[in-house]
Motif scaffolding. Structure first.
Motif, PDB file in Angstrom:
ATOM      1  N   ARG A  23      60.206 -15.333  -7.513  1.00  0.00           N
ATOM      2  CA  ARG A  23      60.361 -14.657  -6.226  1.00  0.00           C
ATOM      3  C   ARG A  23      60.065 -13.157  -6.315  1.00  0.00           C
ATOM      4  O   ARG A  23      60.760 -12.339  -5.735  1.00  0.00           O
ATOM      5  CB  ARG A  23      61.741 -14.907  -5.639  1.00  0.00           C
ATOM      6  CG  ARG A  23      62.026 -16.399  -5.458  1.00  0.00           C
ATOM      7  CD  ARG A  23      63.238 -16.702  -4.630  1.00  0.00           C
ATOM      8  NE  ARG A  23      63.142 -16.234  -3.271  1.00  0.00           N
ATOM      9  CZ  ARG A  23      62.398 -16.789  -2.304  1.00  0.00           C
ATOM     10  NH1 ARG A  23      61.658 -17.823  -2.563  1.00  0.00           N
ATOM     11  NH2 ARG A  23      62.400 -16.300  -1.095  1.00  0.00           N
ATOM     12  N   TYR A  90      50.864 -18.557   6.112  1.00  0.00           N
ATOM     13  CA  TYR A  90      51.950 -17.854   6.785  1.00  0.00           C
ATOM     14  C   TYR A  90      51.513 -16.425   7.079  1.00  0.00           C
ATOM     15  O   TYR A  90      50.658 -15.879   6.381  1.00  0.00           O
ATOM     16  CB  TYR A  90      53.204 -17.816   5.896  1.00  0.00           C
ATOM     17  CG  TYR A  90      53.660 -19.186   5.463  1.00  0.00           C
ATOM     18  CD1 TYR A  90      54.350 -20.021   6.342  1.00  0.00           C
ATOM     19  CD2 TYR A  90      53.388 -19.661   4.183  1.00  0.00           C
ATOM     20  CE1 TYR A  90      54.756 -21.292   5.954  1.00  0.00           C
ATOM     21  CE2 TYR A  90      53.791 -20.932   3.784  1.00  0.00           C
ATOM     22  CZ  TYR A  90      54.480 -21.734   4.679  1.00  0.00           C
ATOM     23  OH  TYR A  90      54.876 -22.987   4.290  1.00  0.00           O
ATOM     24  N   GLN A  92      52.863 -12.371   7.860  1.00  0.00           N
ATOM     25  CA  GLN A  92      53.968 -11.442   7.637  1.00  0.00           C
ATOM     26  C   GLN A  92      53.568 -10.094   8.233  1.00  0.00           C
ATOM     27  O   GLN A  92      52.443  -9.640   8.028  1.00  0.00           O
ATOM     28  CB  GLN A  92      54.256 -11.295   6.134  1.00  0.00           C
ATOM     29  CG  GLN A  92      55.301 -10.269   5.789  1.00  0.00           C
ATOM     30  CD  GLN A  92      56.674 -10.628   6.363  1.00  0.00           C
ATOM     31  OE1 GLN A  92      57.073 -11.777   6.326  1.00  0.00           O
ATOM     32  NE2 GLN A  92      57.379  -9.647   6.884  1.00  0.00           N
ATOM     33  N   ASP A  93      54.476  -9.491   8.946  1.00  0.00           N
ATOM     34  CA  ASP A  93      54.232  -8.172   9.514  1.00  0.00           C
ATOM     35  C   ASP A  93      53.850  -7.212   8.389  1.00  0.00           C
ATOM     36  O   ASP A  93      54.569  -7.062   7.413  1.00  0.00           O
ATOM     37  CB  ASP A  93      55.486  -7.682  10.234  1.00  0.00           C
ATOM     38  CG  ASP A  93      55.278  -6.382  10.990  1.00  0.00           C
ATOM     39  OD1 ASP A  93      54.162  -5.819  10.950  1.00  0.00           O
ATOM     40  OD2 ASP A  93      56.247  -5.920  11.612  1.00  0.00           O
ATOM     41  N   SER A  97      52.910  -1.145   5.280  1.00  0.00           N
ATOM     42  CA  SER A  97      52.735  -1.569   3.886  1.00  0.00           C
ATOM     43  C   SER A  97      51.770  -0.636   3.148  1.00  0.00           C
ATOM     44  O   SER A  97      52.010  -0.299   1.981  1.00  0.00           O
ATOM     45  CB  SER A  97      52.249  -3.014   3.805  1.00  0.00           C
ATOM     46  OG  SER A  97      51.012  -3.174   4.475  1.00  0.00           O
ATOM     47  N   GLN A 130      56.185  -9.589  -0.936  1.00  0.00           N
ATOM     48  CA  GLN A 130      57.593  -9.434  -1.291  1.00  0.00           C
ATOM     49  C   GLN A 130      58.475  -9.491  -0.047  1.00  0.00           C
ATOM     50  O   GLN A 130      59.544 -10.112  -0.069  1.00  0.00           O
ATOM     51  CB  GLN A 130      57.821  -8.126  -2.059  1.00  0.00           C
ATOM     52  CG  GLN A 130      59.201  -8.048  -2.680  1.00  0.00           C
ATOM     53  CD  GLN A 130      59.427  -9.140  -3.716  1.00  0.00           C
ATOM     54  OE1 GLN A 130      58.658  -9.262  -4.665  1.00  0.00           O
ATOM     55  NE2 GLN A 130      60.477  -9.937  -3.546  1.00  0.00           N
ATOM     56  N   ARG A 131      58.026  -8.876   1.038  1.00  0.00           N
ATOM     57  CA  ARG A 131      58.775  -8.956   2.298  1.00  0.00           C
ATOM     58  C   ARG A 131      58.926 -10.414   2.728  1.00  0.00           C
ATOM     59  O   ARG A 131      59.994 -10.842   3.157  1.00  0.00           O
ATOM     60  CB  ARG A 131      58.045  -8.195   3.412  1.00  0.00           C
ATOM     61  CG  ARG A 131      58.123  -6.704   3.310  1.00  0.00           C
ATOM     62  CD  ARG A 131      57.341  -6.108   4.468  1.00  0.00           C
ATOM     63  NE  ARG A 131      57.185  -4.664   4.325  1.00  0.00           N
ATOM     64  CZ  ARG A 131      56.389  -3.944   5.078  1.00  0.00           C
ATOM     65  NH1 ARG A 131      55.645  -4.518   6.024  1.00  0.00           N
ATOM     66  NH2 ARG A 131      56.290  -2.641   4.897  1.00  0.00           N
ATOM     67  N   TRP A 132      57.827 -11.159   2.650  1.00  0.00           N
ATOM     68  CA  TRP A 132      57.865 -12.560   3.059  1.00  0.00           C
ATOM     69  C   TRP A 132      58.821 -13.361   2.177  1.00  0.00           C
ATOM     70  O   TRP A 132      59.638 -14.135   2.678  1.00  0.00           O
ATOM     71  CB  TRP A 132      56.455 -13.147   3.025  1.00  0.00           C
ATOM     72  CG  TRP A 132      56.405 -14.527   3.588  1.00  0.00           C
ATOM     73  CD1 TRP A 132      56.303 -14.875   4.911  1.00  0.00           C
ATOM     74  CD2 TRP A 132      56.483 -15.749   2.861  1.00  0.00           C
ATOM     75  NE1 TRP A 132      56.313 -16.243   5.041  1.00  0.00           N
ATOM     76  CE2 TRP A 132      56.417 -16.803   3.786  1.00  0.00           C
ATOM     77  CE3 TRP A 132      56.600 -16.057   1.516  1.00  0.00           C
ATOM     78  CZ2 TRP A 132      56.473 -18.142   3.420  1.00  0.00           C
ATOM     79  CZ3 TRP A 132      56.646 -17.388   1.143  1.00  0.00           C
ATOM     80  CH2 TRP A 132      56.588 -18.412   2.080  1.00  0.00           C
ATOM     81  N   ASP A 134      61.367 -12.262   0.491  1.00  0.00           N
ATOM     82  CA  ASP A 134      62.740 -11.838   0.771  1.00  0.00           C
ATOM     83  C   ASP A 134      63.275 -12.486   2.050  1.00  0.00           C
ATOM     84  O   ASP A 134      64.453 -12.836   2.128  1.00  0.00           O
ATOM     85  CB  ASP A 134      62.828 -10.317   0.870  1.00  0.00           C
ATOM     86  CG  ASP A 134      62.597  -9.616  -0.466  1.00  0.00           C
ATOM     87  OD1 ASP A 134      62.612 -10.298  -1.522  1.00  0.00           O
ATOM     88  OD2 ASP A 134      62.364  -8.397  -0.455  1.00  0.00           O
ATOM     89  N   GLU A 135      62.413 -12.646   3.038  1.00  0.00           N
ATOM     90  CA  GLU A 135      62.844 -13.260   4.297  1.00  0.00           C
ATOM     91  C   GLU A 135      63.079 -14.763   4.157  1.00  0.00           C
ATOM     92  O   GLU A 135      63.803 -15.353   4.950  1.00  0.00           O
ATOM     93  CB  GLU A 135      61.810 -13.008   5.395  1.00  0.00           C
ATOM     94  CG  GLU A 135      61.816 -11.577   5.886  1.00  0.00           C
ATOM     95  CD  GLU A 135      60.810 -11.336   7.004  1.00  0.00           C
ATOM     96  OE1 GLU A 135      60.214 -12.313   7.521  1.00  0.00           O
ATOM     97  OE2 GLU A 135      60.613 -10.162   7.357  1.00  0.00           O
ATOM     98  N   GLN A 136      62.480 -15.384   3.142  1.00  0.00           N
ATOM     99  CA  GLN A 136      62.641 -16.828   2.926  1.00  0.00           C
ATOM    100  C   GLN A 136      63.946 -17.145   2.187  1.00  0.00           C
ATOM    101  O   GLN A 136      64.368 -18.290   2.162  1.00  0.00           O
ATOM    102  CB  GLN A 136      61.464 -17.404   2.134  1.00  0.00           C
ATOM    103  CG  GLN A 136      60.109 -17.141   2.738  1.00  0.00           C
ATOM    104  CD  GLN A 136      60.023 -17.432   4.231  1.00  0.00           C
ATOM    105  OE1 GLN A 136      60.292 -18.543   4.649  1.00  0.00           O
ATOM    106  NE2 GLN A 136      59.663 -16.434   5.017  1.00  0.00           N
TER     107      GLN A 136
END
Length: 137
Positions: A23, A90, A92-93, A97, A130-132, A134-136
Motif C-alpha cells: 500500500r 479508477y 483519483q482527483d 499533485s 498514494q491518495r487513492w 489511502d482512500e481505499q
C-alpha cells in the motif's frame, strides 16, 4: 493486486506503481509521447508488473464543469479501457499533485527543475496513487 497510476498529459505521462500488500506508491517513469508510443509502453509495463488495475489522475474542476483537460483525460480513459478490456480503471482527483511534487523537489535549482519536468510527472503519479490507496483503506 498491482496498480499502475498515470498522470496523463498530452506530451508526457507520469507513471507510478503500487501493490495492495505494501500500500505504498512508487514513482516509476515518465513516458514521453513524442518519442514513445504510449500504449505500446503501457502493454510492456502491464506485463512486466502484472498490473491488475489502473488509477488515472483526473483534473476535476471545483465547480464540477467538464471542459479542458478533464475532457482530454476522459477520452484517454476510454482509449485505455478499449486497449485493456476487463481491467478496472479508477480515477483519483489530481488536484495540486504537481504542486506537491514540485515542493518535494524544491532542492533542484531553477534550471534543473525546468529540465526535470519528467521527475515532477512521475512524483505526481505517485502522489495520485498514494491518495487513492489511502482512500481505499
Amino acid at each position: 493486486m498491482n496498480y499502475l497510476a498515470l498522470d496523463y498529459g498530452e506530451h508526457r505521462v507520469g507513471v507510478a506503481f503500487a501493490d495492495s500488500e505494501f500500500r505504498m506508491a512508487f514513482s516509476r517513469e515518465t513516458i514521453d509521447q513524442k518519442t514513445t508510443n504510449l500504449f505500446v509502453r503501457l502493454d510492456e509495463l502491464v506485463k512486466i508488473n502484472k498490473v491488475d488495475a489502473f488509477v488515472v489522475g483526473m483534473p476535476y474542476h471545483p465547480d464540477g464543469r467538464k471542459d479542458g483537460k478533464n475532457v482530454v483525460v476522459e477520452k484517454f480513459i476510454e482509449d485505455l479501457k478499449t486497449r485493456f478490456p476487463g481491467m478496472p480503471v479508477y480515477t483519483q482527483d489530481e488536484s495540486y499533485s504537481s504542486v506537491q511534487a514540485q515542493e518535494r523537489t524544491s532542492y533542484f535549482s531553477k534550471k534543473k527543475k525546468q529540465k526535470n519536468k519528467a521527475v515532477i510527472d512521475q512524483l505526481a503519479a505517485a502522489i495520485i496513487l498514494q491518495r487513492w490507496l489511502d482512500e481505499q483503506a
